[in-house]
Each structure stands twice: as structure tokens, then as C-alpha cells.
Design a protein around this motif. Structure first.
Motif, PDB file in Angstrom:
ATOM      1  N   LEU A 108      22.131  56.574  12.280  1.00 41.05           N
ATOM      2  CA  LEU A 108      22.016  56.943  13.698  1.00 41.05           C
ATOM      3  C   LEU A 108      23.218  57.781  14.131  1.00 41.05           C
ATOM      4  CD1 LEU A 108      20.026  56.288  16.091  1.00 41.05           C
ATOM      5  CD2 LEU A 108      21.763  54.638  16.832  1.00 41.05           C
ATOM      6  N   LEU A 109      22.957  59.021  14.495  1.00 37.05           N
ATOM      7  CA  LEU A 109      24.010  59.929  14.940  1.00 37.05           C
ATOM      8  C   LEU A 109      24.112  59.915  16.456  1.00 37.05           C
ATOM      9  CD1 LEU A 109      26.112  62.179  14.477  1.00 37.05           C
ATOM     10  CD2 LEU A 109      24.205  63.821  14.507  1.00 37.05           C
ATOM     11  N   LEU A 110      25.302  59.615  16.938  1.00 33.97           N
ATOM     12  CA  LEU A 110      25.595  59.670  18.370  1.00 33.97           C
ATOM     13  C   LEU A 110      26.615  60.769  18.618  1.00 33.97           C
ATOM     14  CD1 LEU A 110      26.066  55.840  19.045  1.00 33.97           C
ATOM     15  CD2 LEU A 110      24.041  57.197  19.565  1.00 33.97           C
ATOM     16  N   GLU A 170      20.258  43.330  11.331  1.00 35.67           N
ATOM     17  CA  GLU A 170      20.970  42.569  10.300  1.00 35.67           C
ATOM     18  C   GLU A 170      22.372  43.091  10.045  1.00 35.67           C
ATOM     19  OE1 GLU A 170      18.481  42.519   6.826  1.00 35.67           O
ATOM     20  OE2 GLU A 170      17.496  40.692   7.518  1.00 35.67           O
ATOM     21  N   ASN A 171      22.587  44.366  10.272  1.00 34.95           N
ATOM     22  CA  ASN A 171      23.896  44.934   9.953  1.00 34.95           C
ATOM     23  C   ASN A 171      24.139  46.197  10.770  1.00 34.95           C
ATOM     24  OD1 ASN A 171      25.396  47.122   8.018  1.00 34.95           O
ATOM     25  ND2 ASN A 171      26.309  45.109   7.809  1.00 34.95           N
ATOM     26  N   ILE A 172      25.377  46.371  11.221  1.00 34.53           N
ATOM     27  CA  ILE A 172      25.815  47.604  11.882  1.00 34.53           C
ATOM     28  C   ILE A 172      27.139  48.021  11.264  1.00 34.53           C
ATOM     29  CG2 ILE A 172      26.538  48.704  14.037  1.00 34.53           C
ATOM     30  CD1 ILE A 172      24.856  46.688  15.551  1.00 34.53           C
ATOM     31  N   SER A 173      27.240  49.269  10.901  1.00 33.98           N
ATOM     32  CA  SER A 173      28.489  49.805  10.364  1.00 33.98           C
ATOM     33  C   SER A 173      28.805  51.113  11.077  1.00 33.98           C
ATOM     34  CB  SER A 173      28.356  50.040   8.852  1.00 33.98           C
ATOM     35  OG  SER A 173      29.512  50.674   8.336  1.00 33.98           O
ATOM     36  N   LEU A 190      28.651  58.399  13.395  1.00 37.13           N
ATOM     37  CA  LEU A 190      27.468  58.208  12.564  1.00 37.13           C
ATOM     38  C   LEU A 190      27.415  56.744  12.128  1.00 37.13           C
ATOM     39  CD1 LEU A 190      25.030  59.490  11.122  1.00 37.13           C
ATOM     40  CD2 LEU A 190      26.526  59.930   9.173  1.00 37.13           C
ATOM     41  N   LEU A 191      26.425  56.017  12.632  1.00 32.21           N
ATOM     42  CA  LEU A 191      26.298  54.591  12.354  1.00 32.21           C
ATOM     43  C   LEU A 191      25.226  54.346  11.296  1.00 32.21           C
ATOM     44  CD1 LEU A 191      27.056  54.976  15.535  1.00 32.21           C
ATOM     45  CD2 LEU A 191      26.577  52.536  15.666  1.00 32.21           C
ATOM     46  N   ASN A 192      25.411  53.287  10.534  1.00 33.72           N
ATOM     47  CA  ASN A 192      24.391  52.807   9.604  1.00 33.72           C
ATOM     48  C   ASN A 192      23.925  51.439  10.092  1.00 33.72           C
ATOM     49  OD1 ASN A 192      24.406  54.936   7.555  1.00 33.72           O
ATOM     50  ND2 ASN A 192      26.507  54.259   7.164  1.00 33.72           N
ATOM     51  N   ILE A 193      22.632  51.325  10.344  1.00 34.32           N
ATOM     52  CA  ILE A 193      22.071  50.110  10.934  1.00 34.32           C
ATOM     53  C   ILE A 193      20.912  49.613  10.068  1.00 34.32           C
ATOM     54  CG2 ILE A 193      21.056  49.081  13.007  1.00 34.32           C
ATOM     55  CD1 ILE A 193      22.250  51.434  14.592  1.00 34.32           C
ATOM     56  N   THR A 194      20.935  48.326   9.757  1.00 35.08           N
ATOM     57  CA  THR A 194      19.841  47.707   9.010  1.00 35.08           C
ATOM     58  C   THR A 194      19.045  46.814   9.952  1.00 35.08           C
ATOM     59  OG1 THR A 194      21.173  47.690   6.983  1.00 35.08           O
ATOM     60  CG2 THR A 194      19.218  46.287   7.026  1.00 35.08           C
ATOM     61  N   ILE A 195      17.747  47.069  10.025  1.00 40.70           N
ATOM     62  CA  ILE A 195      16.861  46.325  10.925  1.00 40.70           C
ATOM     63  C   ILE A 195      15.644  45.859  10.134  1.00 40.70           C
ATOM     64  CG2 ILE A 195      15.380  46.494  12.972  1.00 40.70           C
ATOM     65  CD1 ILE A 195      17.305  48.499  14.132  1.00 40.70           C
ATOM     66  N   GLN A 196      15.187  44.642  10.411  1.00 39.32           N
ATOM     67  CA  GLN A 196      13.970  44.127   9.789  1.00 39.32           C
ATOM     68  C   GLN A 196      13.047  43.544  10.853  1.00 39.32           C
ATOM     69  OE1 GLN A 196      14.407  41.331   6.588  1.00 39.32           O
ATOM     70  NE2 GLN A 196      14.841  42.925   5.104  1.00 39.32           N
ATOM     71  N   SER A 197      11.747  43.668  10.599  1.00 45.68           N
ATOM     72  CA  SER A 197      10.791  43.006  11.477  1.00 45.68           C
ATOM     73  C   SER A 197      10.949  41.500  11.320  1.00 45.68           C
ATOM     74  CB  SER A 197       9.359  43.436  11.147  1.00 45.68           C
ATOM     75  OG  SER A 197       9.034  43.103   9.806  1.00 45.68           O
ATOM     76  N   GLU A 198      10.582  40.748  12.349  1.00 47.04           N
ATOM     77  CA  GLU A 198      10.760  39.293  12.299  1.00 47.04           C
ATOM     78  C   GLU A 198       9.790  38.622  11.331  1.00 47.04           C
ATOM     79  OE1 GLU A 198      12.609  38.376  16.732  1.00 47.04           O
ATOM     80  OE2 GLU A 198      10.568  37.728  16.267  1.00 47.04           O
ATOM     81  N   ALA A 199       8.697  39.285  11.030  1.00 44.59           N
ATOM     82  CA  ALA A 199       7.708  38.711  10.116  1.00 44.59           C
ATOM     83  C   ALA A 199       7.092  39.824   9.279  1.00 44.59           C
ATOM     84  CB  ALA A 199       6.621  37.966  10.894  1.00 44.59           C
ATOM     85  N   MET A 200       6.406  39.458   8.213  1.00 43.28           N
ATOM     86  CA  MET A 200       5.733  40.443   7.381  1.00 43.28           C
ATOM     87  C   MET A 200       4.592  41.104   8.139  1.00 43.28           C
ATOM     88  SD  MET A 200       3.246  38.295   4.792  1.00 43.28           S
ATOM     89  CE  MET A 200       4.359  36.955   4.399  1.00 43.28           C
ATOM     90  N   LEU A 201       4.209  42.287   7.695  1.00 38.42           N
ATOM     91  CA  LEU A 201       3.098  43.003   8.303  1.00 38.42           C
ATOM     92  C   LEU A 201       1.777  42.561   7.690  1.00 38.42           C
ATOM     93  CD1 LEU A 201       4.353  46.698   8.404  1.00 38.42           C
ATOM     94  CD2 LEU A 201       4.293  45.080  10.285  1.00 38.42           C
ATOM     95  N   ASN A 202       0.758  42.490   8.518  1.00 38.93           N
ATOM     96  CA  ASN A 202      -0.603  42.342   8.017  1.00 38.93           C
ATOM     97  C   ASN A 202      -1.179  43.720   7.730  1.00 38.93           C
ATOM     98  OD1 ASN A 202      -1.074  39.515   8.009  1.00 38.93           O
ATOM     99  ND2 ASN A 202      -1.294  39.542  10.229  1.00 38.93           N
TER     100      ASN A 202
END
Length: 211
Positions: A108-110, A170-173, A190-202
């Protein structure tokens, strides 16, 4: 329809405010009534992983008697059995054990055009608040009966394609050596961000990922 989520009345929008950049090149991360907007950086990716395992891979007729089974395959036990095996195709049969949640690795570029504090510093601060809980120091329950709270869910919109959520960060750098203006506020980061959905996709959820 999805874009309306980011136009709620009273929404506080922080981050990149550059009208020259296409919304399809922007990423929105929203929690509550606060939304952080940045440019999709190089290396941003989406990942979906299925968990498959071979639980029978060590099984065979001779697995209960490994030494005897080994002798059988070597042909030393009975003449004419050399090269034979007690392993079957069932031993390689894979069994599905669930999918991992949908994962995003976001670059993510700010950058600031007018106000470094609001367009960069405040945006980073908001992201750190998004990932943080609010817990008590000693007792989990306060005198008023209130308990600590885990981080709230976030919703992600990448390139105006679709809205993903609820998700967890999950993570921000972010780099501490990013360039700054004379007043001390960042001009870009320039940030590195890790994001996950709360549950698996159907399977039925997948079409929503593609607008």
C-alpha cells in the motif's frame, strides 16, 4: 453497489487524495466509520490455499510388520516376490481437510499532495488502530463490568472490483526511514499489510470476488 460502502455519510477518509489516479488502482481498508485509501503497490497479491493430505501414504498390508513387509518387497522371504509391493493406490489418495481463509498481501503506497499528516501519518495511525485490541491491564473485567475487546473486523476493496470481508489484519510493516517534510510529517510511505478473511470461501462466494 459495492462502491457505495465507501461513501457512507460521516465516513472519515484518510490517505491518498489524488483525483488523477484511477479508483481501479486504489485500495480501501475500512473499519467502523474510518477508511484508509492507498495506491495498490507492486507485488500486491491474493492467495487461496486448499488443504489436501494423504493420510494413508504410510499404510500397506505390510505396514503393521515393517520388517516383514520390507523383506517381502526385497524378495528375500519368498523366491519370486522381488519387485512386488503391498502398497496400493489408496495409499496416495488425498483427502480434503478444509481451505485456508482468503489471504491478501497488500503493498500500500501512501503519499501526500497537500497535508502530510492526514494523507500519510494519520492513515498509518488508523491502520495500527485497526489491528490493535483494547484490553485491560490486570483484570479482564472492569469495575463497570466491561471487558476487553479484540480488534474489530475490516473490509477491503481492492481496485473497486469487489468488497471483501469481514477480514482480519494479521501484519503491518512500515518503514521508519520514509521521506518527511520539514514539519516532520511523512511525504510518502510504502506499507506491507497482510489481511485474511475470517473464514474460508464457499464456491458460491467466488463470483463476488470478480465484480
Amino acid at each position: 453497489m459495492a462502491a457505495l460502502v465507501w461513501q457512507q455519510r460521516g465516513m472519515q477518509v484518510l490517505g491518498v487524495n489524488d483525483p488523477k489516479v484511477s479508483p481501479y488502482q486504489k485500495c480501501w481498508i475500512k473499519q467502523g466509520n474510518t477508511c484508509v485509501v492507498g495506491i495498490i503497490g507492486e507485488g500486491t497479491s491474493r492467495e487461496l490455499q486448499a488443504n489436501w493430505n494423504s493420510p494413508f501414504e504410510s499404510d500397506s498390508v505390510g505396514s503393521q510388520f515393517q520388517k516383514t513387509g520390507g523383506i517381502l518387497q526385497s524378495g528375500e522371504l519368498v523366491e519370486g516376490t522381488r519387485g512386488m509391493t503391498s502398497i496400493t493406490t489408496l495409499a496416495s489418495r488425498q483427502v480434503w481437510e478444509g481451505n485456508q481463509p482468503l489471504a491478501f498481501n497488500i503493498s500500500l503506497l501512501l503519499y501526500a499532495l497537500v497535508d502530510g499528516k492526514r494523507e500519510v501519518d494519520d492513515a498509518i495511525q488508523a491502520l495500527y488502530q485497526f489491528i490493535s485490541p483494547e484490553v485491560r491491564a490486570i483484570s479482564p473485567v472492569g469495575s463497570n463490568g466491561a471487558m476487553g475487546r479484540i480488534p474489530s473486523s475490516v473490509y477491503v476493496n481492492i481496485g473497486r472490483n469487489a468488497v471483501y470481508g469481514p477480514c482480519v489484519i494479521e501484519n503491518i510493516s512500515d518503514p521508519l526511514d520514509a521521506p518527511r517534510y520539514q514539519d516532520g510529517y511523512l511525504s510518502s510511505s510504502l506499507l506491507n499489510i497482510t489481511i485474511q478473511s475470517e473464514a474460508m470461501l464457499n464456491r458460491s462466494d467466488v463470483p463476488r470476488m470478480f465484480g
